[in-house]
Enzyme design. Structure first.
Site, PDB file in Angstrom:
ATOM      1  N   LYS A  22     -17.124 -34.632 -29.412  1.00 41.81           N
ATOM      2  CA  LYS A  22     -18.424 -34.817 -29.085  1.00 41.81           C
ATOM      3  C   LYS A  22     -18.955 -33.648 -28.779  1.00 41.81           C
ATOM      4  CE  LYS A  22     -19.894 -36.713 -24.905  1.00 41.81           C
ATOM      5  NZ  LYS A  22     -20.840 -35.915 -24.385  1.00 41.81           N
ATOM      6  N   ASN A  23     -18.571 -32.957 -27.833  1.00 39.31           N
ATOM      7  CA  ASN A  23     -19.218 -31.815 -27.455  1.00 39.31           C
ATOM      8  C   ASN A  23     -19.260 -30.432 -28.679  1.00 39.31           C
ATOM      9  OD1 ASN A  23     -20.083 -33.349 -25.221  1.00 39.31           O
ATOM     10  ND2 ASN A  23     -18.539 -32.350 -23.784  1.00 39.31           N
ATOM     11  N   CYS A 126     -30.122 -36.345 -13.957  1.00 48.18           N
ATOM     12  CA  CYS A 126     -29.003 -37.013 -14.732  1.00 48.18           C
ATOM     13  C   CYS A 126     -28.086 -37.281 -13.614  1.00 48.18           C
ATOM     14  CB  CYS A 126     -28.453 -35.861 -15.825  1.00 48.18           C
ATOM     15  SG  CYS A 126     -26.984 -36.203 -16.146  1.00 48.18           S
ATOM     16  N   ARG A 131     -29.097 -30.475 -13.047  1.00 46.46           N
ATOM     17  CA  ARG A 131     -28.873 -29.955 -14.335  1.00 46.46           C
ATOM     18  C   ARG A 131     -30.156 -29.388 -14.983  1.00 46.46           C
ATOM     19  NH1 ARG A 131     -25.625 -33.945 -18.206  1.00 46.46           N
ATOM     20  NH2 ARG A 131     -24.775 -31.982 -19.199  1.00 46.46           N
ATOM     21  N   ASP A 316     -14.874 -32.276 -17.161  1.00 46.86           N
ATOM     22  CA  ASP A 316     -14.899 -33.509 -17.995  1.00 46.86           C
ATOM     23  C   ASP A 316     -13.596 -34.425 -17.841  1.00 46.86           C
ATOM     24  OD1 ASP A 316     -17.571 -32.940 -18.677  1.00 46.86           O
ATOM     25  OD2 ASP A 316     -17.225 -32.252 -20.819  1.00 46.86           O
ATOM     26  N   ARG A 408     -20.265 -43.653 -25.758  1.00 52.83           N
ATOM     27  CA  ARG A 408     -20.923 -42.438 -26.145  1.00 52.83           C
ATOM     28  C   ARG A 408     -20.010 -41.159 -26.399  1.00 52.83           C
ATOM     29  NH1 ARG A 408     -23.943 -40.156 -21.356  1.00 52.83           N
ATOM     30  NH2 ARG A 408     -23.795 -38.571 -22.892  1.00 52.83           N
TER      31      ARG A 408
HETATM   32  C1  EPZ Z   1     -21.606 -29.241 -21.434  1.00 51.81           C
HETATM   33  O1  EPZ Z   1     -22.895 -29.780 -20.857  1.00 51.81           O
HETATM   34  C2  EPZ Z   1     -21.103 -30.683 -21.749  1.00 51.81           C
HETATM   35  N1  EPZ Z   1     -21.824 -31.396 -22.566  1.00 51.81           N
HETATM   36  C3  EPZ Z   1     -20.721 -31.295 -20.353  1.00 51.81           C
HETATM   37  O2  EPZ Z   1     -20.067 -32.519 -21.066  1.00 51.81           O
HETATM   38  C4  EPZ Z   1     -19.873 -30.854 -19.589  1.00 51.81           C
HETATM   39  O3  EPZ Z   1     -19.628 -31.257 -18.418  1.00 51.81           O
HETATM   40  C5  EPZ Z   1     -20.457 -29.371 -19.478  1.00 51.81           C
HETATM   41  O4  EPZ Z   1     -20.913 -28.626 -20.557  1.00 51.81           O
HETATM   42  C6  EPZ Z   1     -19.598 -28.370 -18.528  1.00 51.81           C
HETATM   43  O5  EPZ Z   1     -18.379 -28.166 -19.220  1.00 51.81           O
HETATM   44  C7  EPZ Z   1     -22.021 -31.190 -24.032  1.00 51.81           C
HETATM   45  O6  EPZ Z   1     -21.482 -30.089 -24.514  1.00 51.81           O
HETATM   46  C8  EPZ Z   1     -22.902 -32.092 -24.955  1.00 51.81           C
HETATM   47  P1  EPZ Z   1     -23.525 -26.471 -18.549  1.00 51.81           P
HETATM   48  P2  EPZ Z   1     -23.820 -28.537 -20.444  1.00 51.81           P
HETATM   49  O7  EPZ Z   1     -24.807 -26.086 -19.176  1.00 51.81           O
HETATM   50  O8  EPZ Z   1     -24.161 -27.617 -21.378  1.00 51.81           O
HETATM   51  C9  EPZ Z   1     -26.031 -25.623 -14.562  1.00 51.81           C
HETATM   52  C10 EPZ Z   1     -19.430 -34.977 -21.125  1.00 51.81           C
HETATM   53  O9  EPZ Z   1     -19.121 -35.789 -20.375  1.00 51.81           O
HETATM   54  N2  EPZ Z   1     -27.171 -24.939 -15.205  1.00 51.81           N
HETATM   55  O10 EPZ Z   1     -22.419 -25.663 -18.978  1.00 51.81           O
HETATM   56  O11 EPZ Z   1     -25.285 -29.260 -20.214  1.00 51.81           O
HETATM   57  C11 EPZ Z   1     -25.774 -27.104 -14.566  1.00 51.81           C
HETATM   58  O12 EPZ Z   1     -26.536 -27.768 -13.778  1.00 51.81           O
HETATM   59  C12 EPZ Z   1     -20.647 -33.913 -20.592  1.00 51.81           C
HETATM   60  O13 EPZ Z   1     -19.159 -34.914 -22.201  1.00 51.81           O
HETATM   61  C13 EPZ Z   1     -28.123 -24.639 -14.719  1.00 51.81           C
HETATM   62  O14 EPZ Z   1     -28.155 -24.244 -13.561  1.00 51.81           O
HETATM   63  O15 EPZ Z   1     -23.297 -28.190 -19.300  1.00 51.81           O
HETATM   64  C14 EPZ Z   1     -24.208 -27.244 -14.201  1.00 51.81           C
HETATM   65  O16 EPZ Z   1     -24.119 -27.181 -12.736  1.00 51.81           O
HETATM   66  C15 EPZ Z   1     -21.397 -34.204 -19.551  1.00 51.81           C
HETATM   67  N3  EPZ Z   1     -29.008 -23.963 -15.350  1.00 51.81           N
HETATM   68  C16 EPZ Z   1     -23.533 -25.740 -14.979  1.00 51.81           C
HETATM   69  O17 EPZ Z   1     -24.773 -24.939 -14.994  1.00 51.81           O
HETATM   70  C17 EPZ Z   1     -29.088 -24.464 -16.703  1.00 51.81           C
HETATM   71  O18 EPZ Z   1     -30.423 -23.714 -17.282  1.00 51.81           O
HETATM   72  C18 EPZ Z   1     -22.886 -26.047 -16.005  1.00 51.81           C
HETATM   73  O19 EPZ Z   1     -23.787 -26.850 -16.962  1.00 51.81           O
HETATM   74  C19 EPZ Z   1     -28.090 -24.670 -17.378  1.00 51.81           C
HETATM   75  C20 EPZ Z   1     -27.168 -25.051 -16.482  1.00 51.81           C
END
Ligand code: EPZ
Length: 429
Positions: A22-23, A126, A131, A316, A408
């Site tokens: 998915k990701n 969320c 996030r 995850d 999902r």
């Molecule tokens: C991706 O989310 C995945 N989603 C998530 O999978 C996964 O948990 C996550 O990466 C971490 O591995 C998809 O690929 C669709 P991040 P993403 O930006 O990209 C913070 C699932 O269950 N952050 O790496 O949204 C954020 O809040 C899901 O399949 C900021 O602070 O995650 C988090 O604490 C859920 N500012 C950390 O960084 C920003 O602008 C990592 O988030 C962006 C992120």
């Protein structure tokens, strides 16, 4: 609303085909916005999030068609989809669509690069944490994009295109790495991204963009260099196997016992999670086309884990591993470092008899001899599947409510488990 009913106690034996990730599929689909040519993606999983993104991309003008032939005759997991964004008809991604799926915010990257403008709703809060999108905004600004936030929307403008530049992430972000890489593919010059996410899904996207004519090197390391090109073309690309689905079923086997071959996947995608599983007592052997997971009836050993960006233990898989540890012979500590509120499964696992104490970002899990089936419910995808894993080992009947979370991200979970001897059924309505 559909529910899943599980009667625990049966070991798992057989073969589970692993779907496309998915990701990886989501950012690859979004990359189709970068070209007026057709991007063909193979091994796209059949998931609610994929269907939702198809609708969102349709709003921007992306046409799609699905191959008539099923990839796996008789079973029909995953499929080939052709995406064509001949004309971008709208550069606005409205709140109604973006609020349903956070990843749809990522359209900002291709839209700003190809069209010089994008107006994308903030994704909002969320269930697993706040996030924010600050890293996307700072990163795009470093590439000359003018950004204003107004009325819940990010208004981005780059009348002279994406500029050469460098950006170092203060914190690793998978999504922001995807977006900067997509935007920089069409930059006027060279872009350097430092402290980039190293997840396999980032490498998969870079490979696809390169097949479309981009010039990206270093994906999979923390420094990615992108030499911008003036246009991208179509390509054919395969979505990589879902490492989270792979790890989830490996944990299900470790929990329920049995002997299962996970097919069409790759053990190298999840090194650290497999190390933790082996330490807990599962017997894991990589094969040519996946991996083989076995656990005899012996009890599990407690193992401490802390989540971390790749190649660390994936957030995850945190909920699933916690489910496993609820029946270990001793106490384990599970620390979540990526999201501040990813412990919704704790109180539901407790309903099955688990003994878990939460303190800040760490859960202390004392293994118990037996879990007992109950009605449970979870508010996110991975938390929901952790309850299924617990249910496979619980005595009696467990009913997991709000199955749409599972839909999902897990392609026909009940079918894959039932074929291996589990008693799992979907109750409609
Ligand atoms: C991706 O989310 C995945 N989603 C998530 O999978 C996964 O948990 C996550 O990466 C971490 O591995 C998809 O690929 C669709 P991040 P993403 O930006 O990209 C913070 C699932 O269950 N952050 O790496 O949204 C954020 O809040 C899901 O399949 C900021 O602070 O995650 C988090 O604490 C859920 N500012 C950390 O960084 C920003 O602008 C990592 O988030 C962006 C992120």
């Amino acid at each position: 609303m559909d529910r899943i009913r599980i009667v625990g106690g049966n070991p798992l034996n057989g073969v589970i085909p692993i779907s496309g990730a998915k990701n990886a599929a989501l950012p690859l689909m979004i990359a189709s916005l970068l070209t007026d040519d057709t991007l063909t993606l193979e091994n796209v999983p059949r998931l609610a999030d994929v269907e939702q993104l198809i609708r969102i991309l349709g709003n921007h003008g992306v046409d799609y068609s699905v191959n008539g032939r099923r990839e796996r005759q008789g079973e029909g997991y995953s499929r080939t989809i052709h995406f064509t964004a001949r004309h971008i008809v709208d550069t606005t991604a409205p709140y109604e669509l973006v609020s349903k799926m956070r990843a749809s915010f990522w359209v900002i990257g291709p839209l700003i690069a190809r069209m010089g403008e994008a107006r994308v709703s903030l994704p909002g809060g969320c269930a697993i944490g706040t996030r924010p999108v600050d890293l996307f905004i700072d990163g795009l600004k470093a590439l000359g994009v003018e950004i204003e936030i107004e009325g819940g929307y990010v208004n981005a403008r780059a009348p002279n295109g994406i500029q050469a530049g460098a950006y170092e992430f203060p914190k690793v972000s998978v999504g922001a790495t995807h977006v900067l890489m997509m935007a920089a593919s069409l930059a006027n010059g060279t872009v350097e991204i430092r402290n980039a996410a190293r997840e396999p899904e980032v490498t998969n996207l870079a490979d696809c963009l390169n097949a479309m004519g981009a010039r990206i090197s270093g994906a999979g390391t923390s420094t990615i260099i992108i030499e911008g090109v003036s246009a991208l073309s179509g390509a054919r690309h395969r979505v990589l196997p879902d490492r989270i689905e792979t790890g989830t079923y490996a944990m299900a086997v470790a929990m329920a016992g049995g002997d299962v071959t996970l097919e069409d996947t790759n053990a190298n995608l999840l090194d650290s999670a497999l190390d933790s599983l082996r330490a807990a007592g599962a017997d894991i052997t990589p094969t040519n086309s996946g991996l083989h997971v076995r656990r005899n009836g012996a009890g599990l050993d407690p193992v401490d884990v802390a989540t971390d960006p790749f190649p660390g233990f994936p957030t995850d898989l945190q909920a699933q591993f916690m489910a496993l540890m609820t029946r270990a012979r001793g106490t384990s500590k599970i620390t979540e470092t990526i999201f501040e509120n990813r412990f919704m499964h704790v109180q539901e696992l407790a309903r099955l008899g688990a003994d878990i104490a939460l303190s800040g970002q760490t859960a202390t899990v004392k293994g118990v001899e037996t879990l007992n089936g109950a009605q449970v419910m979870a508010t996110d995808l991975r938390a929901s599947v952790s309850l299924v894993i617990a249910g496979l080992a619980a005595e009696g009947e467990t009913v997991v409510n709000r199955v749409y979370h599972l839909d999902r991200g897990f392609e026909r979970l009940e079918e894959k488990l039932t074929r291996c001897g589990a008693v799992v059924e979907r109750i409609s309505g």
